[in-house]
Write an enzyme that holds these catalytic residues in place. Structure first.
Site, PDB file in Angstrom:
ATOM      1  N   THR A  64      13.918  35.447 149.228  1.00 43.94           N
ATOM      2  CA  THR A  64      14.669  36.612 148.771  1.00 43.94           C
ATOM      3  C   THR A  64      14.209  37.860 149.511  1.00 43.94           C
ATOM      4  O   THR A  64      15.020  38.673 149.966  1.00 43.94           O
ATOM      5  CB  THR A  64      14.471  36.815 147.250  1.00 43.94           C
ATOM      6  OG1 THR A  64      14.857  35.629 146.564  1.00 43.94           O
ATOM      7  CG2 THR A  64      15.277  37.984 146.750  1.00 43.94           C
ATOM      8  N   GLN A  82      20.355  33.904 146.227  1.00 48.20           N
ATOM      9  CA  GLN A  82      19.793  35.223 146.527  1.00 48.20           C
ATOM     10  C   GLN A  82      20.093  35.623 147.974  1.00 48.20           C
ATOM     11  O   GLN A  82      19.760  34.890 148.915  1.00 48.20           O
ATOM     12  CB  GLN A  82      18.281  35.223 146.301  1.00 48.20           C
ATOM     13  CG  GLN A  82      17.871  34.950 144.863  1.00 48.20           C
ATOM     14  CD  GLN A  82      17.683  33.480 144.559  1.00 48.20           C
ATOM     15  OE1 GLN A  82      18.108  32.610 145.308  1.00 48.20           O
ATOM     16  NE2 GLN A  82      17.037  33.193 143.433  1.00 48.20           N
ATOM     17  N   GLN A 107      24.552  37.912 144.508  1.00 44.26           N
ATOM     18  CA  GLN A 107      23.290  37.829 143.770  1.00 44.26           C
ATOM     19  C   GLN A 107      22.210  38.622 144.519  1.00 44.26           C
ATOM     20  O   GLN A 107      22.011  38.440 145.723  1.00 44.26           O
ATOM     21  CB  GLN A 107      22.850  36.365 143.621  1.00 44.26           C
ATOM     22  CG  GLN A 107      21.578  36.216 142.789  1.00 44.26           C
ATOM     23  CD  GLN A 107      21.257  34.780 142.443  1.00 44.26           C
ATOM     24  OE1 GLN A 107      22.071  33.881 142.637  1.00 44.26           O
ATOM     25  NE2 GLN A 107      20.076  34.546 141.910  1.00 44.26           N
ATOM     26  N   ASP A 108      21.536  39.519 143.767  1.00 44.80           N
ATOM     27  CA  ASP A 108      20.432  40.317 144.325  1.00 44.80           C
ATOM     28  C   ASP A 108      20.871  41.286 145.419  1.00 44.80           C
ATOM     29  O   ASP A 108      20.259  41.352 146.489  1.00 44.80           O
ATOM     30  CB  ASP A 108      19.336  39.399 144.874  1.00 44.80           C
ATOM     31  CG  ASP A 108      18.621  38.629 143.777  1.00 44.80           C
ATOM     32  OD1 ASP A 108      19.046  38.728 142.616  1.00 44.80           O
ATOM     33  OD2 ASP A 108      17.652  37.936 144.088  1.00 44.80           O
ATOM     34  N   ASP A 124      21.811  39.650 138.638  1.00 42.88           N
ATOM     35  CA  ASP A 124      20.610  40.472 138.884  1.00 42.88           C
ATOM     36  C   ASP A 124      20.800  41.396 140.081  1.00 42.88           C
ATOM     37  O   ASP A 124      19.906  41.528 140.920  1.00 42.88           O
ATOM     38  CB  ASP A 124      19.392  39.572 139.126  1.00 42.88           C
ATOM     39  CG  ASP A 124      19.184  38.550 138.021  1.00 42.88           C
ATOM     40  OD1 ASP A 124      19.546  38.826 136.875  1.00 42.88           O
ATOM     41  OD2 ASP A 124      18.665  37.458 138.323  1.00 42.88           O
ATOM     42  N   ARG A 150      18.447  41.736 132.171  1.00 42.18           N
ATOM     43  CA  ARG A 150      17.608  40.719 131.537  1.00 42.18           C
ATOM     44  C   ARG A 150      16.189  40.864 132.089  1.00 42.18           C
ATOM     45  O   ARG A 150      15.997  41.373 133.211  1.00 42.18           O
ATOM     46  CB  ARG A 150      18.147  39.312 131.795  1.00 42.18           C
ATOM     47  CG  ARG A 150      18.239  38.916 133.263  1.00 42.18           C
ATOM     48  CD  ARG A 150      18.682  37.467 133.401  1.00 42.18           C
ATOM     49  NE  ARG A 150      18.816  37.063 134.804  1.00 42.18           N
ATOM     50  CZ  ARG A 150      18.919  35.799 135.200  1.00 42.18           C
ATOM     51  NH1 ARG A 150      18.898  34.825 134.300  1.00 42.18           N
ATOM     52  NH2 ARG A 150      19.051  35.503 136.477  1.00 42.18           N
ATOM     53  N   TRP A 173      13.123  40.068 133.950  1.00 42.58           N
ATOM     54  CA  TRP A 173      12.583  39.195 134.980  1.00 42.58           C
ATOM     55  C   TRP A 173      11.079  38.978 134.779  1.00 42.58           C
ATOM     56  O   TRP A 173      10.563  37.890 134.983  1.00 42.58           O
ATOM     57  CB  TRP A 173      12.856  39.832 136.344  1.00 42.58           C
ATOM     58  CG  TRP A 173      12.372  39.074 137.535  1.00 42.58           C
ATOM     59  CD1 TRP A 173      12.135  37.741 137.634  1.00 42.58           C
ATOM     60  CD2 TRP A 173      12.075  39.619 138.828  1.00 42.58           C
ATOM     61  NE1 TRP A 173      11.705  37.410 138.906  1.00 42.58           N
ATOM     62  CE2 TRP A 173      11.668  38.552 139.651  1.00 42.58           C
ATOM     63  CE3 TRP A 173      12.132  40.910 139.363  1.00 42.58           C
ATOM     64  CZ2 TRP A 173      11.306  38.744 140.994  1.00 42.58           C
ATOM     65  CZ3 TRP A 173      11.772  41.090 140.690  1.00 42.58           C
ATOM     66  CH2 TRP A 173      11.359  40.016 141.486  1.00 42.58           C
TER      67      TRP A 173
END
Length: 581
Positions: A345, A375, A397-398, A419, A487, A489
């Site tokens: 990531t 990611q 994502q990310d 996220d 949320r 992590w």
């Protein structure tokens, strides 16, 4: 973005334990005074010439200063045992500041040993592609940690002795060690994507956690010292600890010159990047490579309209660089590295800005890997005192990795799915459009996933005076793809959404758990004066760590002036900002 699967370093102390710690600290302080007086009397009565009495006096005093200082940490036994073994400790420790200095010195030595260990691991044969990438990530971050520890020691030496205010000293010290802790976590996270990574991960886990605990202890003592000094200063001045509340000024860490750069449409660049060859360079990476190292002067890289298909890295030694585009819809830096194809990531970022004082205006940062590649970061930021104005950060994502240090985003668009704003920086996103996209079938959207691992870290994600909604591809089907504000992590995840407009794309629960009850008691999620169809708090989660903020004083603590010390640097960026509520 994945969660580090490991034993939780520490749970928040309950009220009884906190009281016990306070009583111990008070008792220790009383004992220090009593013992010092008794020894002093003894030395005086013997004529004051007995070297053994003087040595005993010093050793006892140092022992008690050390014991008292360590009592404020999360790992007091490690703190004491490590520092008590320092040769000549009784001569080196007379105050809490001395204890912190010694803690930093020892931690630096341990980190050097860890760097050597990882260097050897990286030379092994038969490593997978991702293991090689992850180990190189670790080397980069641990090298940064060494710099941060050195900078902390230098900052501590100047503490209370320069024109810089106590508040600025405190913010700088906390930021440096918070970042050092984050780097250890990020190193381990690089081995969390694949079962094949477990062997290397296991070999690194103990040493990385040891470093993290040592950094945690240094941070706790720094917080104890600076918080006490700030409170005393406030009492002395007869005022409350209150931040600036200016409305339409720039953060103080942005100089007047930087403000002009960010606002002016006629900035004179140092170099020009043009894909058609009409500038000094054809790629952004070439321009960054040619920039001076360690410069205190702003270095402006003008990026002319065009699509630049490359991964760009602005390393730590490249300071005060600014990317100036021709408009976010015209200047696009894009790539597609992702975890599915073997990256970490951390390394998947299309643009990674680490050098302090990085600025960007009128640019799109994009990762086109897509929702199925997991990611895939568009922009990763570890640059301290960095700011972004009129930029788009687009991925799935990310999308935006706010990795570490103090950051500010103003009038930007951030879009993604899972996220899509994550990391462990101290960051404020102000007057931004934050939009969830349509994810893959079966996925849920999470606007944030904040990664604070230590309750003393000065980190968190703040969304202020912004607009949270859905992109056009999600709006018609948003009932099929639940979307949440965030949320947890990591254990002490901290996110605040305030004074923002929230559409009905956000589920009435507001927030979503990561894994069972993980972090639900220790996180801090807050909402303050939001509006819109998705802003109602009556149906929100009932977690211990969630709250509806009703106090303007508490909310003020998450404004740019308070949370990222914006009054000392944002004005230099020349980007617009509001320091207060």
């Amino acid at each position: 973005m994945v969660r580090n699967v490991r034993e939780i370093l520490v749970e928040l102390s309950n009220s009884a334990k906190q009281k016990k710690k306070l009583y111990i600290a008070i008792f220790a302080s009383v004992v220090v005074i009593a013992v010092v007086i008794s020894i002093a009397v003894g030395v005086s009565s013997s004529g004051g010439s007995d070297d053994s009495n003087i040595t005993t006096f010093r050793a006892t005093a140092a022992h008690l200063v050390l014991k008292t200082s360590c009592s404020s940490t999360l790992y007091p036994d490690l703190c004491y045992s490590t520092l008590a073994s320092v040769p000549g400790m009784s001569k080196k420790i007379t105050s809490q500041k001395d204890v912190i200095e010694q803690a930093l010195n020892i931690t630096h030595q341990v980190v050097e040993q860890t760097y050597t260990k990882i260097k050897k691991l990286s030379m092994r044969k038969h490593l997978s592609k991702r293991e090689k990438v992850a180990l190189n990530d670790c080397l980069e971050m641990i090298d940064e940690t060494l710099d941060e520890l050195q900078e902390t020691a230098e900052e501590l030496e100047k503490y209370s002795s320069t024109k810089k205010s106590l508040k600025e000293h405190a913010s700088d010290l906390k930021t440096l060690i918070s970042s050092a802790i984050t780097n250890q976590e990020s190193c381990i996270d690089g081995f969390s994507h694949d079962g094949a990574d477990k062997k290397i991960r296991k070999e690194l886990l103990a040493s990385e956690h040891h470093v993290e605990k040592m950094c945690s202890n240094a941070l706790a003592m720094i917080c104890n010292m600076t918080n006490t000094d700030l409170a005393n200063e406030a009492k002395l001045n007869g005022r409350n600890l209150k931040e600036e509340e200016e409305d339409s000024v720039w953060p103080h860490w942005l100089s007047a010159g930087d403000r002009r750069l960010l606002q002016s449409s006629t900035v004179t660049p140092d170099v020009v990047v043009a894909a058609d060859g009409s500038g000094n360079f054809k790629t952004v990476s070439e321009a960054v490579a040619a920039a001076p190292q360690g410069s205190s002067k702003r270095y402006v890289i003008r990026i002319k309209a065009g699509v630049y298909k490359e991964n760009v890295d602005v390393p730590k030694k490249k300071k005060n660089i600014m990317f100036l585009g021709d408009g976010r819809s015209n200047t696009i830096i894009t790539a597609s590295q992702n975890v599915q194809d073997g990256s970490t990531t951390f390394k998947s970022a299309t643009v990674a800005a680490v050098g302090p004082g990085f600025l960007a205006r009128d640019i799109t940062f994009q990762n086109t890997a897509g929702a199925s590649k997991h990611q895939a970061v568009a922009l990763r930021v570890g640059s301290d005192l960095s700011a972004f104005y009129k930029c788009d950060i687009l991925a799935y994502q990310d999308s935006l990795y706010v990795h570490s240090n103090r950051q500010f985003f103003i009038n930007c668009l951030i879009a993604g799915t899972v996220d899509f704003i994550f990391g462990n920086a101290a960051v404020v996103l102000q007057d931004c459009d934050i939009h969830a996209r349509r994810p893959n079938s079966g996925q849920k959207n999470m606007v944030t996933a904040q990664g604070r691992t230590d309750p003393n870290q000065n980190t968190g994600i703040v969304i202020q005076k912004s607009r949270i909604g859905a992109t056009s591809d999600l709006q018609p089907v948003q009932s099929s793809f639940p979307t949440y504000l965030g949320r947890p992590w990591k254990q002490y995840s901290r996110t605040v959404v305030m004074q923002s407009s929230i559409t009905n794309v956000i589920n009435p629960d507001g927030w979503f758990p990561w894994d069972g009850n993980f972090a639900l008691d220790t996180l801090y999620y807050g909402e303050y004066q939001n509006t819109g169809a998705g802003a109602a708090t009556s149906g929100r989660v009932k977690w211990k760590g969630y709250k509806v903020i009703t106090s303007s004083t508490e909310a003020q603590g998450f404004t740019p002036g308070s949370f990222i010390a914006g009054g000392s640097w944002l004005s230099s960026t020349t980007f617009p900002f509001s320091l207060g509520l």
